[in-house]
Design an enzyme around this catalytic site. Structure first.
Site, PDB file in Angstrom:
ATOM      1  N   ILE A  74       0.566  -0.927  -0.448  1.00  0.00           N
ATOM      2  CA  ILE A  74       0.420  -0.334   0.329  1.00  0.00           C
ATOM      3  C   ILE A  74       1.208   1.341  -0.565  1.00  0.00           C
ATOM      4  O   ILE A  74       0.514   1.826  -0.676  1.00  0.00           O
ATOM      5  CB  ILE A  74      -0.976   0.140   1.558  1.00  0.00           C
ATOM      6  CG1 ILE A  74      -1.486  -1.174   1.574  1.00  0.00           C
ATOM      7  CG2 ILE A  74      -1.786   1.329   1.313  1.00  0.00           C
ATOM      8  CD1 ILE A  74      -2.552  -1.631   0.120  1.00  0.00           C
ATOM      9  N   GLY A  75       2.102   1.087   0.748  1.00  0.00           N
ATOM     10  CA  GLY A  75       2.608   2.452   1.234  1.00  0.00           C
ATOM     11  C   GLY A  75       2.264   3.401   1.486  1.00  0.00           C
ATOM     12  O   GLY A  75       2.681   4.687   1.160  1.00  0.00           O
ATOM     13  N   CYS A 133       8.684   2.031   9.117  1.00  0.00           N
ATOM     14  CA  CYS A 133       8.414   2.634   7.528  1.00  0.00           C
ATOM     15  C   CYS A 133       9.509   3.007   7.314  1.00  0.00           C
ATOM     16  O   CYS A 133      10.491   4.138   7.766  1.00  0.00           O
ATOM     17  CB  CYS A 133       7.982   3.985   7.679  1.00  0.00           C
ATOM     18  SG  CYS A 133       6.471   3.720   8.677  1.00  0.00           S
ATOM     19  N   ILE A 193       3.463  -8.962  14.804  1.00  0.00           N
ATOM     20  CA  ILE A 193       4.522  -8.440  13.891  1.00  0.00           C
ATOM     21  C   ILE A 193       4.560  -7.422  12.697  1.00  0.00           C
ATOM     22  O   ILE A 193       2.971  -7.573  12.685  1.00  0.00           O
ATOM     23  CB  ILE A 193       5.063  -9.289  13.646  1.00  0.00           C
ATOM     24  CG1 ILE A 193       4.575 -10.683  12.370  1.00  0.00           C
ATOM     25  CG2 ILE A 193       6.305 -10.386  14.039  1.00  0.00           C
ATOM     26  CD1 ILE A 193       5.299 -11.349  11.786  1.00  0.00           C
ATOM     27  N   GLY A 246      -1.699 -13.278  11.261  1.00  0.00           N
ATOM     28  CA  GLY A 246      -2.655 -14.514  10.966  1.00  0.00           C
ATOM     29  C   GLY A 246      -3.623 -15.125  11.380  1.00  0.00           C
ATOM     30  O   GLY A 246      -4.027 -16.002  11.936  1.00  0.00           O
ATOM     31  N   THR A 268      -5.617  -9.234   8.378  1.00  0.00           N
ATOM     32  CA  THR A 268      -5.786 -10.230   6.738  1.00  0.00           C
ATOM     33  C   THR A 268      -7.590  -9.870   8.080  1.00  0.00           C
ATOM     34  O   THR A 268      -7.848 -10.144   6.534  1.00  0.00           O
ATOM     35  CB  THR A 268      -5.256 -10.359   6.663  1.00  0.00           C
ATOM     36  OG1 THR A 268      -3.354  -9.787   6.281  1.00  0.00           O
ATOM     37  CG2 THR A 268      -5.423 -11.312   5.201  1.00  0.00           C
TER      38      THR A 268
HETATM   39  C1  LIG Z   1      -3.111  -4.438   3.046  1.00  0.00           C
HETATM   40  C2  LIG Z   1      -2.643  -4.060   4.718  1.00  0.00           C
HETATM   41  C3  LIG Z   1      -2.319  -2.927   5.202  1.00  0.00           C
HETATM   42  C4  LIG Z   1      -0.865  -2.646   6.199  1.00  0.00           C
HETATM   43  N1  LIG Z   1      -1.278  -1.413   6.712  1.00  0.00           N
HETATM   44  C5  LIG Z   1      -0.581  -0.748   7.617  1.00  0.00           C
HETATM   45  C6  LIG Z   1       0.036   0.733   7.894  1.00  0.00           C
HETATM   46  O1  LIG Z   1      -0.630   1.199   7.750  1.00  0.00           O
HETATM   47  N2  LIG Z   1       0.681   0.598   9.662  1.00  0.00           N
HETATM   48  C7  LIG Z   1       0.942  -1.161  10.360  1.00  0.00           C
HETATM   49  O2  LIG Z   1       1.375  -0.699  10.617  1.00  0.00           O
HETATM   50  N3  LIG Z   1       0.723  -2.076   9.118  1.00  0.00           N
HETATM   51  C8  LIG Z   1       0.430  -2.149   8.918  1.00  0.00           C
HETATM   52  N4  LIG Z   1      -0.700  -3.371   8.456  1.00  0.00           N
HETATM   53  C9  LIG Z   1       0.072  -4.602   8.713  1.00  0.00           C
HETATM   54  C10 LIG Z   1      -1.184  -5.271   9.880  1.00  0.00           C
HETATM   55  O3  LIG Z   1      -1.812  -4.138  10.681  1.00  0.00           O
HETATM   56  C11 LIG Z   1      -0.590  -6.415  10.449  1.00  0.00           C
HETATM   57  O4  LIG Z   1       0.506  -6.008  11.642  1.00  0.00           O
HETATM   58  C12 LIG Z   1       0.311  -7.661   9.073  1.00  0.00           C
HETATM   59  O5  LIG Z   1      -0.886  -7.586   8.345  1.00  0.00           O
HETATM   60  C13 LIG Z   1      -0.555  -8.605  10.085  1.00  0.00           C
HETATM   61  O6  LIG Z   1      -0.860  -9.565  10.683  1.00  0.00           O
HETATM   62  P1  LIG Z   1      -2.148 -10.848   9.979  1.00  0.00           P
HETATM   63  O7  LIG Z   1      -1.293 -11.395   9.470  1.00  0.00           O
HETATM   64  O8  LIG Z   1      -3.264 -10.433  10.955  1.00  0.00           O
HETATM   65  O9  LIG Z   1      -2.882  -9.343   9.125  1.00  0.00           O
HETATM   66  C14 LIG Z   1      -1.359  -3.796   6.968  1.00  0.00           C
HETATM   67  C15 LIG Z   1      -0.799  -4.883   6.483  1.00  0.00           C
HETATM   68  C16 LIG Z   1      -1.690  -5.624   5.749  1.00  0.00           C
HETATM   69  C17 LIG Z   1      -2.768  -6.301   4.916  1.00  0.00           C
END
Ligand SMILES: Cc1cc2nc3c(=O)[nH]c(=O)nc-3n(C[C@H](O)[C@H](O)[C@H](O)COP(=O)(O)O)c2cc1C
Ligand SMILES: Cc1cc2nc3c(=O)[nH]c(=O)nc-3n(C[C@H](O)[C@H](O)[C@H](O)COP(=O)(O)OP(=O)(O)OC[C@H]3O[C@@H](n4cnc5c(N)ncnc54)[C@H](O)[C@@H]3O)c2cc1C
Ligand SMILES: Cc1cc2nc3c(=O)[nH]c(=O)nc-3n(C[C@H](O)[C@H](O)[C@H](O)COP(=O)(O)OP(=O)(O)OC[C@H]3O[C@@H](n4cnc5c(N)ncnc54)[C@H](O)[C@@H]3O)c2cc1C
Ligand SMILES: Cc1cc2nc3c(=O)[nH]c(=O)nc-3n(C[C@H](O)[C@H](O)[C@H](O)COP(=O)(O)O)c2cc1C
Ligand code: FES
Ligand code: FES
Lengths: 316, 286, 316, 286
Positions: A74-75, A133, A193, A246, A268
């Site tokens: 996403i950035g 970042c 993480i 996850g 997710t």
């Molecule tokens: C589409 C997307 C956007 C994310 N944007 C951010 C963000 O802006 N800031 C951040 O700290 N983490 C961001 N993350 C990371 C999530 O907060 C999380 O740490 C990571 O997805 C692992 O958790 P999950 O496996 O439950 O998705 C993003 C993750 C995804 C998938």
């Protein structure tokens, strides 16, 4: 939420009604899912990383599905801290759940600007610092270097009384070392993480599936990596750890608590099940009830390490 | 952000049948979603078929992980039923095609921005490529149902690789629309690109099109943009994009956009799921 | 193998009939699968990591399944280099495929002992150095520190003329930096990646699913991480890179080559499909034929990086 | 490493039916595997049901990823058919239970070390817990078929949580074996642990057992070890273990073993899939 086991946990001074938060970047500013999900059943919401100015983000495509996971690049596209306070906070303030605002930026000064802007904003329960970042100029990442990580936390510690949650990247040699250094610098909790660095290629076009070439891997695929990170961190710091990676079910969340987490975030999973923040909490409650666990706090770090016959020696 | 109420529904599959090679039609019972859906809206489906209470490992239930977006192709509001047309392109649609009537799928919808309604006195052409026909089936059906415009004021130019993939065209004919077909292999209709067919149509009756809709592969839509620009025709495109959330939270599905009327303005990224999937014809950079 | 596209690739002086090798630790000493799989269709075989003495390995349980992957904590149980040369080499020598012997150990001296013992052993085409064995005393890992990694390669470089393949761990902040340092020290190729650190807990018993608590994650889940590692390494070194991680199909293998790999290894896939080393190669050949690719070498590093509108800024 | 030839077979499912609550019997057509299988051997199955050529994403075909091991419970060598008995415990067995006759499963086998054959004049007791009965069904069948020992020389003590899970006992009876049942809930047979039943049997007829086989949950087998040691009875246990490869390459499935006759000797790790799953009764540390 049915009555039953005690689900409350504390992150520093911030009390959560249950240990399940929606993760940053996967729950927007709350209002999008709030249209059809009852957010008051969530333990809390972490909003999308904010930068001082609105940020355009990376070129598309920005996501790709992988085995039991997804990549994103996403950035940090976000509305910027001013628009957040003006347009998003009024909604967020009304929700009966903990609000954690995620702070980002390039150089330390940008984190400082965002934090200062949020300092006088009512209704925020904690700040989560997205330490992953990369600095726009140097390409460096705060959470890959313990001294820089600590420096960032120290800078923010002086300008806010809100609990500071440091969110760490797994893309390092020793995540526990970074965790210790931010704890020493005054962080109130650790989130672990963020996503794993990953990539995928469309072999037909030979182009990367992400416009930014590499991106972050999330979803069930990374759960074991997140578990190991949380376990290692929790054994080395005294502040609470928030487990992320996850988590799809209440049993997944329990697994993180047993390994040492005080709370968890679902990322997710919300895309698949928008109410995951609530359903995971409900499933945790059900599991506790069925397992005679009176309080989720009894789970935290309750892992039983069997006595080692031989010292574990090699990873493979 | 659309103000249409979004519902999450455990929809029953009423039928799911092959209507062309690798092309399927599925009817879903979901009154809440059906009630509010407009032409151009889409739904986000969980395709995995392992039932809720089945396995101990939740990730087995979630393979593939993400929802799949599909445009609503038909709506029967009285019975709470909507239909989708889908093509098997990968694992998710493959699994969807194995689902049987009586089973349930988790559906989120209606999502996105709807198509600009047709207006009587403003003849419109809809250019559809393959399953890009779906939103136009809805549009035609609703327009005729509402009486907003007369069927004769709507032309559908429908292209696909081969005749068997033009399923749906009979529905347009039944509604009384003009339908012209194009196939890459010449197996039926015009032998060539549907955009060439569009050019021919515009040449033949320069006043026959005051509004242009396009939905299909990106090169097709890009060409439609050019033609519309050259001819000074207003219109809309309906886009696809990789959609993890489908509701505007993740910022993954963005497309670069320019300011209205200023092709050289700096790009801004707009979400296809939320600001779109329908965009002003000249607003998006394809 | 049908005739068709040219599948041969070179790893230093070692020529492979096709780019697909069986990965260390997932193919034993060849003879086990050789009972019912034709090993001559494999590009090569990498044998289980050898230590100077037979090694008992970690306490069980040593494996657990996870989402699209598995954890293992074998702990390098192996017969030791002497038994290997005596009992396993006669079989391996007869197979018409490249033989890469994987070398391990604690301190540098142990790697040296294994390498010396293999130096006069005929039939070996290359040595792969498992740099991810934590030093028994210090708990340090050769491939987490560029200087130690280089030191190990330098030590072995002087005692063998066989091509040296350095196998790196992904559990580091900058894998490309380690790759550069082992290249400078004289490695002929890089293997990436070994397993990701991970863990899982049985919430019923609250015990880790692995006797050694943490272990290594492999399988499709880690493919995106391996792809990113290979891509980053390949852009920074001139020696060939062998891509490893989650490869299940010919298309997966092609993806790695496009990202910069010269060859690949299939690990976990062999457990599912014992002939994966051959079937992945055959699928690559089929794909090349269908895609008008004359030689797999044309795929290597052929990734098309789209011109970046904006500099990619942040991972999420 | 066993010298029995291992085959990889695309076996046809001939039947797959529920024979008790959550308990299934599957018959597979795989002549090569059936030909060489001996009692105690097991097979390694790919349970995922997405067909070979289906999806573009290979990992969808491989969910769950790893093969599942099951003991051969019956063999019909004339027709090339073998049978397995399995209990649903997680996602893999859940998926297996949905597979239909006519479909195919990829099977590797026969694997492992076989049980010590019965000998006439050496009365034996088989202690089975739950699906641990599978190898003893084979053993009884083959022994009677070969005439190696008389059915009266074999006693089966079969325990499970409840009566419905004792499926298979009728097969022993049909072969003419002594069968005694035990259930945790007392719904049939002895009310209590099958190991208590074993103690009672040994008390009642001290000469009735010259050889003891055990297969079932670890605590059950541990108790059998103790009893065998105390009574000085030789025998074998058949173990389970997490088995990524099933053929001895990965070293994951190991169990600590001691030297024969020396319980205090240093442990060595032996592979359950290859050195086992059948071990000398006192060799393994459970
Ligand atoms: C589409 C997307 C956007 C994310 N944007 C951010 C963000 O802006 N800031 C951040 O700290 N983490 C961001 N993350 C990371 C999530 O907060 C999380 O740490 C990571 O997805 C692992 O958790 P999950 O496996 O439950 O998705 C993003 C993750 C995804 C998938
Ligand atoms: C708003 C919208 C409306 C759509 N309407 C229709 C329709 O009416 N009929 C129809 O057949 N298809 C439609 N599509 C495309 C459809 O979503 C994809 O074909 C489908 O997601 C492919 O899934 P898969 O698992 O079979 O393919 P895979 O290629 O295996 O999917 C892998 C991943 O990529 C995503 N993906 C792949 N192709 C597309 C695509 N073209 N667009 C978006 N995501 C994609 C999948 O969702 C998944 O996350 C629409 C897409 C969007 C965004
Ligand atoms: C040699 C051998 C013979 C066996 N024979 C039988 C039999 O005849 N009938 C029967 O019902 N079961 C038998 N089992 C156990 C059977 O393999 C497991 O019940 C099955 O693998 C569970 O798979 P799952 O996906 O349903 O469970 P899950 O718990 O979801 O499986 C997760 C992972 O753990 C592994 N696993 C889980 N339980 C076991 C176990 N008990 N043993 C080995 N691996 C396990 C699975 O293979 C998988 O890799 C045998 C096991 C072994 C090792
Ligand atoms: C059971 C198991 C044992 C392994 N043992 C070794 C080993 O001895 N030496 C080594 O260098 N890598 C070892 N590995 C790592 C693999 O060679 C490979 O790098 C890793 O599994 C990633 O590839 P995959 O995803 O294809 O399995 C082992 C992996 C597994 C799963
Ligand atoms: S799919 Fe998430 S914002 Fe569009
Ligand atoms: S399962 Fe691999 S060695 Fe036994």
């Amino acid at each position: 939420m049915k009555t039953g086991p005690d689900l409350t946990v504390n992150l520093g001074s911030c009390v959560l009604k249950n240990p399940v938060l929606a993760a940053s970047g996967t729950f927007g500013y709350g209002s999008e899912y709030g249209r059809f999900v009852d957010l008051s059943d969530f333990g809390g919401i972490v909003t999308k990383t904010l930068t001082p100015e609105p940020w355009p983000g990376n070129p598309p495509p920005r996501a790709a599905e992988t085995a039991a996971g997804m990549l994103n690049s996403i950035g940090l596209q976000n509305v910027g801290v001013d628009a957040f306070v003006r347009d998003k906070m009024p909604y967020l303030r009304e929700i009966d759940t903990a609000l954690i605002v995620n702070v980002g930026g390039g150089p330390v000064e940008e984190f400082v600007r965002v934090t200062e802007r949020l300092a006088d904003c009512e209704g925020i329960d904690a700040l989560e610092i997205n330490m992953s970042c990369p600095n726009v100029s140097g390409g460096m990442d705060f959470s890959t270097d313990p001294r820089r990580a600590a420096g960032l936390v120290t800078a923010l510690r002086t300008i806010t009384d809100l609990p500071i949650v440091a969110k760490l990247t797994p893309n390092v040699t020793d995540i526990a070392q970074i965790a210790r250094s931010v704890e020493d610098a005054g962080a109130d909790a650790i989130s672990a993480i963020n996503t794993l660095r990953g990539m995928a290629v469309d072999i037909r076009t030979r182009r990367p599936l992400l416009g930014a070439v590499t991106g972050g891997l999330s979803g069930p695929a990374i759960k074991p990596v997140a578990m190991a990170a949380v376990y290692r961190i929790a054994r080395q710091v005294d502040i609470p750890v928030i487990g992320i990676g996850g988590i799809m079910s209440g049993e997944d969340a329990v697994e993180f608590l047993v390994a040492g987490a005080t709370a968890v975030q679902v990322g997710t999973a919300s895309f698949v099940e928008p109410g995951a923040g609530a359903s995971v909490a409900q499933e945790m409650a059900d599991w506790c009830a069925a397992s005679d666990v009176q309080s989720v706090r009894d789970l935290i770090g309750s892992i039983q390490i069997p006595p080692q016959e031989d010292a574990p020696c090699h990873p493979s | 952000m659309s103000t249409i109420p979004i519902c999450q529904s455990d929809a029953e599959i009423l039928s799911n049948r092959e209507i062309g090679p690798g092309l399927f039609w599925i009817d879903l019972l979901a009154p809440d979603i059906t009630r509010h859906a407009l032409p151009g809206h889409f739904v986000h489906l969980v395709v995995s078929d392992v039932s809720e209470d089945s396995s101990r490992q939740v990730w087995l239930r979630h393979t593939p992980l993400l929802r799949r977006p599909f445009s609503i192709a038909e709506r029967d509001p009285d019975n709470g039923i909507f239909g989708l047309i889908y093509r098997i392109v990968g694992g998710g649609t493959e699994i969807l095609a194995t689902r049987r009537s009586g089973e349930r799928v988790d559906v989120l919808g209606p999502l996105g921005r709807a198509l600009e309604p047709l207006q009587s006195g403003r003849p419109a052409i809809m250019v559809a490529g393959g399953v890009g026909v779906a939103p136009f089936l809805s549009l035609a059906q609703e327009t005729v149902r509402d009486g907003r415009a007369r069927p004769e004021e709507m032309t559908v130019l429908f292209g696909a690789a081969t005749a068997g993939l033009l399923s749906g065209e009979e529905k347009f004919r039944k509604l009384g629309l003009h339908v012209k077909l194009a196939t890459d292999d010449g197996s039926t209709g015009y032998h060539g690109l549907v955009t060439s067919l569009l050019e021919r149509e515009l040449d033949r009756s320069p006043d026959g099109c005051a509004y242009l809709y396009a939905c299909g592969p990106t090169p097709m839509m890009r060409r439609c943009q050019e033609i519309a620009r050259d001819e000074g025709i207003a219109g809309q495109v309906s886009l696809e994009g990789i959609m993890p959330c489908g509701v505007g939270v993740c910022m993954a599905c963005v497309v670069p956009c320019v300011e209205p009327g200023d092709r050289l303005s700096p790009h801004r990224y707009e979400r296809v799921c939320d600001t779109g999937p329908v965009f002003d014809m000249q607003e998006v950079v394809l």
